[in-house]
Design an enzyme around this catalytic site. Sequence first.
Site, mmCIF file in Angstrom:
data_model
loop_
_atom_site.group_PDB
_atom_site.id
_atom_site.type_symbol
_atom_site.label_atom_id
_atom_site.label_comp_id
_atom_site.label_asym_id
_atom_site.label_seq_id
_atom_site.Cartn_x
_atom_site.Cartn_y
_atom_site.Cartn_z
ATOM 1 N N HIS A 1 50.889 -0.246 41.696
ATOM 2 C CA HIS A 1 51.829 0.030 40.951
ATOM 3 C C HIS A 1 52.848 -1.109 40.234
ATOM 4 O O HIS A 1 52.723 -1.560 39.258
ATOM 5 C CB HIS A 1 53.020 0.927 41.214
ATOM 6 C CG HIS A 1 53.892 1.423 40.070
ATOM 7 N ND1 HIS A 1 55.280 0.480 40.215
ATOM 8 C CD2 HIS A 1 54.169 2.111 39.332
ATOM 9 C CE1 HIS A 1 55.980 1.026 39.165
ATOM 10 N NE2 HIS A 1 55.303 2.163 38.436
ATOM 11 N N HIS B 1 52.288 12.347 41.371
ATOM 12 C CA HIS B 1 52.624 11.188 40.870
ATOM 13 C C HIS B 1 52.320 9.890 41.903
ATOM 14 O O HIS B 1 52.790 10.023 43.038
ATOM 15 C CB HIS B 1 54.123 10.905 40.588
ATOM 16 C CG HIS B 1 54.589 9.580 39.969
ATOM 17 N ND1 HIS B 1 55.607 8.944 40.550
ATOM 18 C CD2 HIS B 1 54.196 8.823 38.813
ATOM 19 C CE1 HIS B 1 56.023 7.928 39.767
ATOM 20 N NE2 HIS B 1 55.170 7.721 38.860
HETATM 21 O O1 G3P Z 1 52.687 7.968 33.989
HETATM 22 C C1 G3P Z 1 53.711 8.335 34.378
HETATM 23 C C2 G3P Z 1 54.471 7.270 34.954
HETATM 24 O O2 G3P Z 1 53.602 6.952 36.375
HETATM 25 C C3 G3P Z 1 54.894 6.213 34.389
HETATM 26 O O3 G3P Z 1 55.956 5.337 35.191
HETATM 27 O O4 G3P Z 1 56.348 3.373 36.559
HETATM 28 O O5 G3P Z 1 55.577 5.427 37.686
HETATM 29 O O6 G3P Z 1 54.072 4.106 36.278
HETATM 30 P P1 G3P Z 1 55.403 4.475 36.373
HETATM 31 MG MG MG Z 2 52.387 5.172 36.872
#
Ligand code: G3P
Ligand code: MG
Length: 231
Positions: free
Chosen positions: A53, A12
């Site tokens: 992000h 992630h």
């Molecule tokens: O794609 C999974 C996750 O990345 C979605 O939430 O806020 O971490 O982009 P976020």
């Molecule tokens: Mg994400």
Amino acid sequence: MTTASEFLIIGHRGAAGLAPENTLPSFRKALELGVDAIELDVYSIEGELLVFHDDTLDRTTNGTGEIQAQSLTSLRELDAGQGARVPLLEEVLDLVDGQVLVNIELKGPDTAEPVAARLGDWPSTRFLVSSFYHGELTRFHQLAPAVPTAPLFSKTHARMFDIAESLNAWSINLSRRITSSNLLAEIRRRGYRSLIYTVNDPEMARHLAADGASGIFTDYPDRCGRAALGL
Ligand code: G3P
Ligand code: MG
């Protein structure tokens, strides 16, 4: 029950728990730890795709204010953690060099077109394109129908399967907060994979695998890696 070889470990924002998120060191760390895929978020700034992000700079850089209010030049001068820069999408794709699946999350507005226009430049890389913004993802699907897509859901949604069907989705990507055995079973029954974010607890990861999820997004591909999970 998902078999071990099917269960995807997705880094992630790279390996966000182990290095500054969405930076080249973070993606390098995830690759070192043997992830099956990396996930990253993109914004479009002055025609370039930046891997980032938040909609503001404050949490993860030494800058302040909204990302879209800044010039590309000033964004590229920021420190995104431990001296790392905010990378361009192309820098990450060059680093990955087709080694693992790349999940591009359309985070900023008007990202569908530039992403669709660029992916062909990395013909040996497999992509999954996702978004919480289902209109943006639909636009992407219209432009690049051969590229697998995944709608993201942070809350239960009455039209979840209509949206997935209209995108011919490869997977449905869900917050762990709305994940249940019943929902995972229904997703499988309808023929979709399910990828769950953000899972940093190995016990939860094992439980999701046993419950039939298709994979997890984790900030810690060390403790939630395949070997650590016993998969
Ligand atoms: O794609 C999974 C996750 O990345 C979605 O939430 O806020 O971490 O982009 P976020
Ligand atoms: Mg994400």
